[in-house]
Design a protein around this motif. Structure first.
Motif, mmCIF file in Angstrom:
data_model
loop_
_atom_site.group_PDB
_atom_site.id
_atom_site.type_symbol
_atom_site.label_atom_id
_atom_site.label_comp_id
_atom_site.label_asym_id
_atom_site.label_seq_id
_atom_site.Cartn_x
_atom_site.Cartn_y
_atom_site.Cartn_z
ATOM 1 N N THR A 8 0.851 -1.183 0.000
ATOM 2 C CA THR A 8 0.000 0.000 0.000
ATOM 3 C C THR A 8 0.889 1.235 0.000
ATOM 4 O OG1 THR A 8 -1.739 -1.169 1.205
ATOM 5 C CG2 THR A 8 -1.824 1.242 1.232
ATOM 6 N N LYS A 10 2.362 4.790 0.590
ATOM 7 C CA LYS A 10 2.251 5.771 1.668
ATOM 8 C C LYS A 10 1.657 7.069 1.124
ATOM 9 C CE LYS A 10 5.952 3.809 4.453
ATOM 10 N NZ LYS A 10 5.166 2.657 4.660
ATOM 11 N N PRO A 12 -0.550 7.935 -2.193
ATOM 12 C CA PRO A 12 -1.207 7.505 -3.433
ATOM 13 C C PRO A 12 -0.877 8.439 -4.602
ATOM 14 C CG PRO A 12 -2.730 7.415 -1.599
ATOM 15 C CD PRO A 12 -1.503 8.137 -1.107
ATOM 16 N N GLU A 14 -2.022 9.880 -8.480
ATOM 17 C CA GLU A 14 -3.079 10.060 -9.470
ATOM 18 C C GLU A 14 -2.437 10.144 -10.853
ATOM 19 O OE1 GLU A 14 -5.258 13.533 -8.221
ATOM 20 O OE2 GLU A 14 -6.496 12.334 -6.864
ATOM 21 N N ARG A 25 -6.321 6.352 -9.892
ATOM 22 C CA ARG A 25 -5.674 6.647 -8.605
ATOM 23 C C ARG A 25 -5.047 5.343 -8.136
ATOM 24 N NH1 ARG A 25 -5.684 10.205 -4.150
ATOM 25 N NH2 ARG A 25 -5.684 9.135 -2.137
ATOM 26 N N GLU A 27 -3.327 3.317 -5.281
ATOM 27 C CA GLU A 27 -3.143 3.281 -3.828
ATOM 28 C C GLU A 27 -2.376 2.038 -3.392
ATOM 29 O OE1 GLU A 27 -6.967 3.721 -2.003
ATOM 30 O OE2 GLU A 27 -7.279 5.707 -2.891
ATOM 31 N N LYS A 28 -2.413 1.008 -4.228
ATOM 32 C CA LYS A 28 -1.767 -0.263 -3.906
ATOM 33 C C LYS A 28 -1.051 -0.776 -5.142
ATOM 34 C CE LYS A 28 -3.866 -4.328 -3.672
ATOM 35 N NZ LYS A 28 -4.703 -5.462 -3.327
ATOM 36 N N ASP A 77 8.054 5.458 -1.293
ATOM 37 C CA ASP A 77 7.380 4.302 -1.884
ATOM 38 C C ASP A 77 8.277 3.583 -2.884
ATOM 39 O OD1 ASP A 77 4.877 4.393 -0.506
ATOM 40 O OD2 ASP A 77 4.298 6.100 -1.737
#
Length: 94
Positions: A8, A10, A12, A14, A25, A27-28, A77
Motif C-alpha cells: 500500500t 504511503k 497515493p 493520481e 488513482r 493506492e496499492k 514508496d
C-alpha cells in the motif's frame, strides 16, 4: 515464497491525462515474480541506462506499470518497492 507481494503506497498517485484529468488513482501496487523473458525485456528496455534505469525497469515489470508512472511515486514508496521487489530478482531483502 509467495508469487505476489501487495504494498500500500504511503502517498497515493493520481495518473492524469495531458489535459490534467485523473484517469486512475493508484493506492496499492502488487509485485509479481518475473519470468526470464520478462527480465530480458526489462533489461533491454533499460539498455544503455545506469543502475537506476535497470532497477526501475525490473520494478516496472514486476509491478506491471510503465516506468513513467513509477516516476510519479514518492521516494519513500519507490525505495520500499525496490526493496520488496529484490526478493523476486535475487537481491537481499530486509
Amino acid at each position: 515464497m509467495s508469487d505476489t507481494i501487495d504494498y500500500t503506497l504511503k502517498v497515493p498517485v493520481e495518473v492524469k491525462t495531458a489535459a490534467g484529468n485523473v484517469v486512475e488513482r493508484i493506492e496499492k501496487v502488487t509485485l509479481k515474480r518475473l519470468l526470464g523473458r520478462e527480465v530480458r525485456q526489462a533489461l533491454n528496455s533499460a539498455k544503455g541506462g545506469g543502475n537506476g534505469d535497470v532497477s526501475f525497469a525490473l520494478l516496472a515489470a514486476s509491478a506491471s506499470l510503465p516506468p513513467s508512472t513509477l516516476d510519479q511515486f514518492e521516494a519513500v514508496d519507490v525505495l520500499q518497492l525496490l526493496d520488496l521487489s529484490s526478493a523476486f530478482v535475487g537481491g537481499p531483502s530486509s
